[in-house]
Design an enzyme around this catalytic site. Structure first.
Site, PDB file in Angstrom:
ATOM      1  N   SER A 219       0.828  -1.195   0.000  1.00 51.52           N
ATOM      2  CA  SER A 219       0.000   0.000   0.000  1.00 51.52           C
ATOM      3  C   SER A 219       0.868   1.253   0.000  1.00 51.52           C
ATOM      4  CB  SER A 219      -0.909  -0.027   1.223  1.00 51.52           C
ATOM      5  OG  SER A 219      -2.075   0.708   0.997  1.00 51.52           O
ATOM      6  N   GLY A 257      -3.109  -0.297  -3.749  1.00 45.51           N
ATOM      7  CA  GLY A 257      -1.826   0.160  -3.225  1.00 45.51           C
ATOM      8  C   GLY A 257      -1.254   1.381  -3.908  1.00 45.51           C
ATOM      9  N   ARG A 343      -2.810   6.673  11.853  1.00 46.36           N
ATOM     10  CA  ARG A 343      -1.690   6.417  10.940  1.00 46.36           C
ATOM     11  C   ARG A 343      -0.349   6.986  11.420  1.00 46.36           C
ATOM     12  NH1 ARG A 343      -1.191   7.483   6.258  1.00 46.36           N
ATOM     13  NH2 ARG A 343      -0.520   5.462   5.487  1.00 46.36           N
ATOM     14  N   CYS A 374      -4.140  10.301  26.091  1.00 48.12           N
ATOM     15  CA  CYS A 374      -3.169  10.203  27.179  1.00 48.12           C
ATOM     16  C   CYS A 374      -1.958   9.421  26.732  1.00 48.12           C
ATOM     17  CB  CYS A 374      -3.813   9.519  28.360  1.00 48.12           C
ATOM     18  SG  CYS A 374      -5.279  10.392  28.860  1.00 48.12           S
ATOM     19  N   GLU A 375      -1.252   9.946  25.754  1.00 43.65           N
ATOM     20  CA  GLU A 375      -0.133   9.222  25.208  1.00 43.65           C
ATOM     21  C   GLU A 375       0.751  10.213  24.462  1.00 43.65           C
ATOM     22  OE1 GLU A 375      -1.514   5.326  24.176  1.00 43.65           O
ATOM     23  OE2 GLU A 375      -0.067   5.277  22.555  1.00 43.65           O
ATOM     24  N   TYR A 404      -8.368   5.249   5.501  1.00 44.39           N
ATOM     25  CA  TYR A 404      -7.873   4.671   6.744  1.00 44.39           C
ATOM     26  C   TYR A 404      -7.876   5.674   7.900  1.00 44.39           C
ATOM     27  CZ  TYR A 404      -6.571   1.338   3.171  1.00 44.39           C
ATOM     28  OH  TYR A 404      -6.622   0.472   2.101  1.00 44.39           O
TER      29      TYR A 404
END
Ligand code: LLP
Length: 446
Positions: A219, A257, A343, A374-375, A404
């Site tokens: 892809s 792709g 992504r 929270c990251e 996506y």
């Protein structure tokens, strides 16, 4: 507008600094629907679908283009691409159900999956889907069993199948989205002989009709060489099968792709150019092999829906952070993040962002757009210049989130997923509504 490849075709910025998509002012859209929101330009999506269909039909005389629904599927999108003459590729029972709900005939739908459930195979049979793409030896028996009494309500009909093969071609930007090298779960290896064995096994089953061979190499591919190399391998396999069994399969599917531009200055794969390259390779290879040319099909997802959509966010906290080298990076927090665009966190994917609610004369600052999760890996855009006066309440747009984005969105931190709002001729319409806290509470059984 500048950086045309990354924004939907109709995007334009007025003298007031506000972006309009298909004539709709994003400030008004945000006021009505809230943020974050995915904003989809219907005409842009339709014209990309048409471009892929026309380019491949022109290059081959006739070809089938399946829109890969995994990139983003809703009832309206399934209808639009089908209106534009495309078929639909589904990867699960859920995608199949949406395509059918849209009124797409089963015959125009394909079903993929490396681990299809019995329920999915039965749904495909009952809908009479036009092809099931077999992904393992074990699946041959399973599809044959489901098709024992016919297909699509016709007791005399066999299950139409293709066999997905791996050509050893490794393409695409990131290991997790490259699917045709050998050490991964998809398809049957050409080099290892399993592909040929599977094709022969299918021919031995009276319940199955072998339509052809399928190859998907990865892809977000920007180099045409992967497609032409894979095409040569598949055509050689087709000719080898014919020599062994006398059966020359009619169709070769080269999968999806096809890469898009995510950042200003990047160049997407052009549908006309790649169709011509592949057509020349197919003609050459078939001449060398002494076999007639197959019918060709492809399955683009990202290249149809990706650039049609942007994500609209509202800025909250703005925080200058001094880095080790004493330079300053401005962290601009928005009201979404990795739950609406996984992504960057999953693939290190890079995006662009722009202020779309006003003009600004402020000097640009080096900014990082981050989410509300929270990251610390919750990054939307790693590095982008934004006006130095960017402030709470401003609207930011991040382009090329149609593929996506919503389809991989999650409820991490119990954040409801944003709506998909389509715009055409100045009028907006909700394709998928915003999730609510009540939706989330309704799933929780206490
Ligand atoms: N056909 C098959 C068999 C596929 O597996 C895929 C994508 C496609 C077609 C469509 O590929 P596209 O034209 O959209 O690149 N989540 C990843 C991409 C995963 C692609 C999986 N298969 C991402 O966000 O980059």
């Amino acid at each position: 507008m500048t950086d045309a490849h990354v924004w939907p075709a109709s995007a334009a910025v007025g003298a007031d600094g506000a972006m309009r998509v298909a004539g709709a002012d994003l400030r008004a859209l945000a006021a009505e629907h809230g943020t974050p929101a995915y904003v989809l330009d219907e005409a842009d999506l339709r014209s990309r679908a048409r471009a892929w269909r026309e380019a491949w039909n022109d290059a081959f005389g006739t070809a089938d283009v399946y829109y890969a629904g995994k990139a983003f599927l809703s009832v309206a999108v399934a209808r639009w691409v089908h209106d534009e003459g495309l078929r639909i590729d589904t990867a699960t029972g859920g995608e199949l159900a949406v395509a059918l709900r849209a009124g797409v005939p089963g015959e125009a739908i394909g079903l993929h999956g490396n681990n299809k459930s019995d329920a999915e195979l039965v749904a495909a049979r009952d809908a009479g889907v036009g092809r099931v793409v077999i992904d393992s030896m074990a699946e041959i028996d399973r599809v044959a069993a489901v098709a024992a009494d016919g297909w699509g309500g016709d007791p005399g009909r066999r299950a139409p199948v293709m066999v997905r093969v791996t050509t050893g071609v490794h393409a695409g930007g990131h290991e997790y989205i490259a699917t045709a090298h050998e050490d991964q779960k998809f398809g049957l290896s050409v080099a290892g002989g399993q592909a040929l064995a599977a094709l022969e096994a299918v021919l031995d089953r009276p319940e199955l009709e072998l339509l052809g061979i399928h190859s998907h190499i990865g892809s977000q591919i920007l180099d045409p060489a992967g497609f032409t190399l894979a095409a040569r391998t598949v055509l050689a396999l087709r000719s080898q099968l014919a020599a062994l069994t006398g059966v020359l399969v009619e169709e070769v599917d080269l999968g999806g792709g096809f890469g898009v531009a995510y950042l200003p200055g990047e160049v997407p794969l052009d549908p006309v150019r790649i169709a011509k390259d592949v057509a020349a390779t197919v003609a050459d290879a078939c001449a060398e092999l002494g076999t007639p040319q197959p019918r060709i099909s492809i399955e683009p997802g990202r290249s149809i829906v990706g650039p049609s959509t942007l994500t609209l966010y509202t800025v909250g906290t703005v925080k200058p952070v001094t880095l080790d080298d004493s330079t300053v990076r401005t962290y601009v927090s928005v009201d979404g993040g990795m739950s609406d665009n996984l992504r960057p966190a999953l693939y290190g994917a890079r995006y662009h962002a722009a202020l779309v609610s006003r003009t600004s004369d402020a000097a640009p600052v080096r900014a990082r757009v981050v989410g509300k999760h929270c990251e610390s890996g919750d990054i939307v855009v790693h590095d982008v210049d934004l006006p130095g006066d960017v402030a709470a309440g401003d609207l930011l747009a991040v382009p090329v989130t149609g593929a996506y984005g919503r389809s991989m969105a999650s409820n991490y931190n119990l954040v409801p997923r944003p709506p998909v709002v389509a715009v055409a001729d100045g009028v907006w319409r909700v394709l998928v509504r915003r999730e609510t806290i009540d939706d989330l509470l309704a799933l929780d059984q206490g």
